[in-house]
Design an enzyme around this catalytic site. Structure first.
Site, PDB file in Angstrom:
ATOM      1  N   SER A  81      -3.875   3.232   1.375  1.00  0.00           N
ATOM      2  CA  SER A  81      -3.025   1.994   1.999  1.00  0.00           C
ATOM      3  C   SER A  81      -1.724   2.625   2.789  1.00  0.00           C
ATOM      4  CB  SER A  81      -2.860   1.160   1.065  1.00  0.00           C
ATOM      5  OG  SER A  81      -1.993   0.013   1.674  1.00  0.00           O
ATOM      6  N   TYR A 105       1.409  -1.805  -6.018  1.00  0.00           N
ATOM      7  CA  TYR A 105      -0.177  -1.747  -5.373  1.00  0.00           C
ATOM      8  C   TYR A 105       0.035  -0.088  -4.758  1.00  0.00           C
ATOM      9  CZ  TYR A 105      -3.297  -1.884  -1.589  1.00  0.00           C
ATOM     10  OH  TYR A 105      -4.552  -1.412  -0.945  1.00  0.00           O
ATOM     11  N   LYS A 121      -1.721   3.374  -5.121  1.00  0.00           N
ATOM     12  CA  LYS A 121      -2.601   4.095  -4.145  1.00  0.00           C
ATOM     13  C   LYS A 121      -2.354   5.636  -3.852  1.00  0.00           C
ATOM     14  CE  LYS A 121      -5.890   1.368  -2.809  1.00  0.00           C
ATOM     15  NZ  LYS A 121      -7.224   1.617  -3.056  1.00  0.00           N
TER      16      LYS A 121
END
Length: 327
Positions: A119, A146, A150
């Site tokens: 991402s 998040y 990643k």
């Protein structure tokens, strides 16, 4: 030459589009999905679906062996930035431990080809020189859990590659939207375009989180890529796995649009007035992240074919079609 793929999270929005793209190339696909957010109806009836979690290493290893699969495309993950801020332990468990489990299964089954959904969140608030796009070599300083999970996944892949020779490509997605057809459309509540369109369809005001950022109009700036283009990038990336490979590639358009510009596009495409409701900033949102897509173009000859109007129009048409079917 056709290959055989396990697609984790293949009943999801991006996974479902990529399954379709792989099958269009005559590759064989087996999907593994726990259906917590994925929808079995996104898959054609002849696509084998293993209902299991990516945390179930035994089930993954058995699937890889039983179907004699050549590689894995790993989409299954949690992706809500606000939720990750509230539940970091959950995100580390699902995204990092989930990846470890899949890689363990690959090692057991002797599978050496891997495509990983990373991402743009790994960049955090990083921008290129004078506000240009970020390259794959730009600093990675995620500003939310998040993005951190990643990035940790990329580190794990690199470690496994050095230890075992695993061939992998990590694709850093920018903001994905649009739809190939209504069955595959994004029905989640984590992405700007579907959230805004659904609000407009209800006659409600879409929400804009903050207009006090250091950007031209004060709202966040993002690079929006059509999900069909992203699926094509996955198919193209598989060519790199025919030889030793440890590659990380941005997947975006290379141009940023502000949230307020997206709202204006929504109004134009839907032919309805849009007066967004501006509220406070959302925790963990960087001001601007735009891709430099030079590397993926040079290595794969890939470039996005769709612009923002295409993205919003396809998502709007899918929403209208689903609404008509439901009525």
């Amino acid at each position: 030459m056709a290959a055989r793929w396990l697609v984790t999270g293949g009943a999801g929005y991006i996974g479902g589009h990529t399954v379709r793209a792989l099958r269009a190339r005559d590759d064989a696909v087996v999907v593994l999905d726990d259906l917590s957010t994925g929808l079995a109806e996104r898959l054609d009836d002849d696509v084998p679906l293993v209902h299991a979690s990516v945390l179930d290493t035994d089930a993954i290893a058995a699937t890889l062996t039983e179907h004699r699969l050549d590689g894995v495309m790993h989409f299954a993950a949690r992706k809500s930035v606000p939720e990750s801020v509230e539940r970091p332990l959950y995100y580390w468990h699902e995204n990092v431990e989930g990846l470890r489990s899949v890689l363990d299964a690959c090692a057991r089954a002797g599978v050496e080809r891997f495509v990983y959904s990373s991402s743009a969140a790994v960049y955090g608030a990083t921008t290129g020189p004078a506000g240009t796009g970020v390259t794959e070599d730009s600093p990675t300083v995620p500003v939310n859990p998040y993005g951190t999970t990643k990035l940790a996944g990329e580190w794990l892949l690199a470690d496994v590659h050095r230890a075992t020779g695993l061939r992998y490509v990590a694709l850093r997605y920018f903001n994905v939207a649009g739809a190939r057809d209504p069955r595959l459309a994004d029905r989640g509540q984590a992405n700007l375009v579907p959230i805004a369109l659904e609000a407009v369809a209800r006659g409600a005001a879409p929400t804009v989180f903050g207009t006090d950022y250091d950007t031209p109009d004060g709202s966040c700036v993002r690079d929006f890529v059509h999900v069909d283009d992203l699926a094509d990038a996955h198919v193209a990336a598989t060519a790199l796995l025919d030889r030793p490979c440890a590659e990380t590639l941005n997947v975006g358009v290379g141009r940023g649009f502000s949230v307020l510009e997206v709202m204006a596009t929504v109004a134009r495409v839907a032919d309805r007035p849009v007066e967004p409701a501006v509220v406070a900033r959302r925790p963990g949102d960087p001001a601007a992240v735009v891709a430099d897509v030079t590397r993926i173009g040079d290595l794969l000859g890939w470039r996005a074919r769709h612009d923002l109007d295409d993205i919003v129009a396809s998502a709007w048409e899918a929403l209208l079609s689903r609404s008509a079917s439901a009525s």
